[in-house]
Design an enzyme around this catalytic site. Structure first.
Site, short mmCIF file in Angstrom:
data_model
loop_
_atom_site.label_atom_id
_atom_site.label_comp_id
_atom_site.label_asym_id
_atom_site.label_seq_id
_atom_site.Cartn_x
_atom_site.Cartn_y
_atom_site.Cartn_z
N ASP A 1 1.88 3.14 9.87
CA ASP A 1 2.55 2.22 8.95
C ASP A 1 3.28 2.97 7.85
OD1 ASP A 1 2.30 -0.39 9.80
OD2 ASP A 1 0.32 -0.67 8.94
N HIS B 1 4.82 -1.34 2.85
CA HIS B 1 4.96 0.01 3.42
C HIS B 1 6.39 0.51 3.30
CE1 HIS B 1 0.88 -0.29 4.95
NE2 HIS B 1 1.18 -1.40 5.58
#
Length: 369
Positions: free
Chosen positions: A268, A95
């Protein structure tokens, strides 16, 4: 190849990067697997099970991280940056578009960063989809939980009862997470609406749900109009590898009912509302603009055994490919793995990550191998 499986250290992250079954598969392919002691306890896997599968039990994080290929679940936190180094292949969720500190740590260390969430086969993200399924289903459950009056919610039971209308759930995004959120919300008896921009996907959702879920074209006007009716808002938008688009402004939240709940699965990747900020399982919710926000960054970690099994099912075949061929040959021969490459030799290789941090992008080319 020597493969490491360290303990996860993120708040209440009880998943582990590999099951004993995954260890057995890797060992049968001729590789040595070093599992940090206690790594599987939170998922219900004992050290004895890992050892019986052929793992070497490493007494500390250093022993697991010292290997050539490290398989994890969540992105490294700051305390783990010391383990990053040029000869390390890190295979995990990263991420990076929402994490400048980790991006720079990977670049400075020249670590090869392979991100689960960007491995792609056609239009599918096979390593992300199982976690999206869990987070989507979980979002309806936790949303229903926090709607109760004892948790500062509006006191709405999503199913309703005879003589009382059910609650209304809005889902932003009709991908894997959004579909699973709508499926669970509908199963609870809620009236459910998905916002999407892809007409073909909306037709598919209509058929898949047999018309039990409404679909609406996503734009600011339509969202604002419907937000006033929502008891539960679920953010399930995804732009592959990029920061999540900010679809919900503060002004839009203000039209929602007091005590409504917002679950942001997209946290995220930075979250899809102006008011989104990452929370933890220890302190999962906060109130903004009268709306209770749930923005836990590792939602599937709450159901660690199911999530670990689902994740390992899809990641271990790729880990076997990397270990059998070596990272250079694996990247050269497997286009789906090349999509997972985010950092390589101190360079960002994934365009959306480079764009998020205004960094140059040096895409990996097969002939580089």
């Amino acid at each position: 190849m020597n493969i490491g499986v360290p303990c996860e250290v993120k708040n209440r992250e009880n998943r582990v990067g590999c099951t004993p079954g995954g260890v057995d598969t890797l060992v049968r392919n001729g590789h040595a697997v070093y599992v940090e002691r206690g790594a599987g306890v939170g998922s219900g896997f004992s050290d004895a099970e890992f050892a019986a599968a052929g793992a070497v039990m490493a007494p500390s994080a250093e022993g697991a991280w010292a290997q050539e290929l490290v398989i994890k679940v969540k992105e490294p936190v700051a305390a783990e940056y010391r383990f990053l180094r040029p000869d390390l292949v890190l295979f995990t969720f990263l991420h990076l578009a929402a994490d400048p500190a980790l991006t720079h740590a990977l670049l400075q260390s020249h670590t090869t960063g392979m991100a689960y969430e960007t491995v792609r086969v056609g239009e599918h993200l096979p390593l992300l989809e199982p976690m999206s399924e869990i987070a989507g289903r979980m979002s309806a459950i936790v949303g229903a939980y926090y709607l109760s009056s004892v948790h500062q919610g509006a006191g709405v039971l999503l199913s309703g009862v005879p003589g009382v209308l059910p609650g209304h759930v809005l889902v932003l995004g009709g991908g894997t997470a959004g579909y699973n959120a709508s499926r669970m919300a509908t199963g609870l008896g809620a009236e459910t609406t998905i916002f999407e921009v892809d007409a073909e996907k909306m037709r598919h959702l209509d058929m898949a749900t047999q018309g039990s879920v409404h679909t609406v074209f996503s734009n600011t006007h339509n969202l604002t109009e419907k937000l006033s009716t929502a008891d539960l808002l679920i953010g399930a938008v995804l732009v592959r590898g990029a920061k999540a688009p900010r679809l919900i402004s503060r002004d839009m939240l203000r039209v929602m009912k007091p005590g409504a709940v917002f679950v942001d699965i997209a946290i995220d990747q930075g979250g899809c509302a102006d008011t989104s900020r990452m929370t933890t399982h220890d302190n999962p919710v906060y109130l903004k603009e009268g709306v209770l926000h749930y923005c836990v960054g590792n939602m599937p970690g709450a159901y660690a055994r199911t999530a670990t099994q689902a994740l390992s099912n899809v990641t271990i075949p790729y880990a076997v490919t990397i270990a059998n061929l070596g990272i250079t040959r694996a990247l050269r021969e497997h286009a789906d793995l090349r999509e997972g490459l985010n950092t390589w030799h101190g360079q960002v290789t994934y365009p959306a990550v480079a764009a998020a941090h205004a960094l140059p992008c040096s895409p990996y080319l097969p002939e580089e191998g």
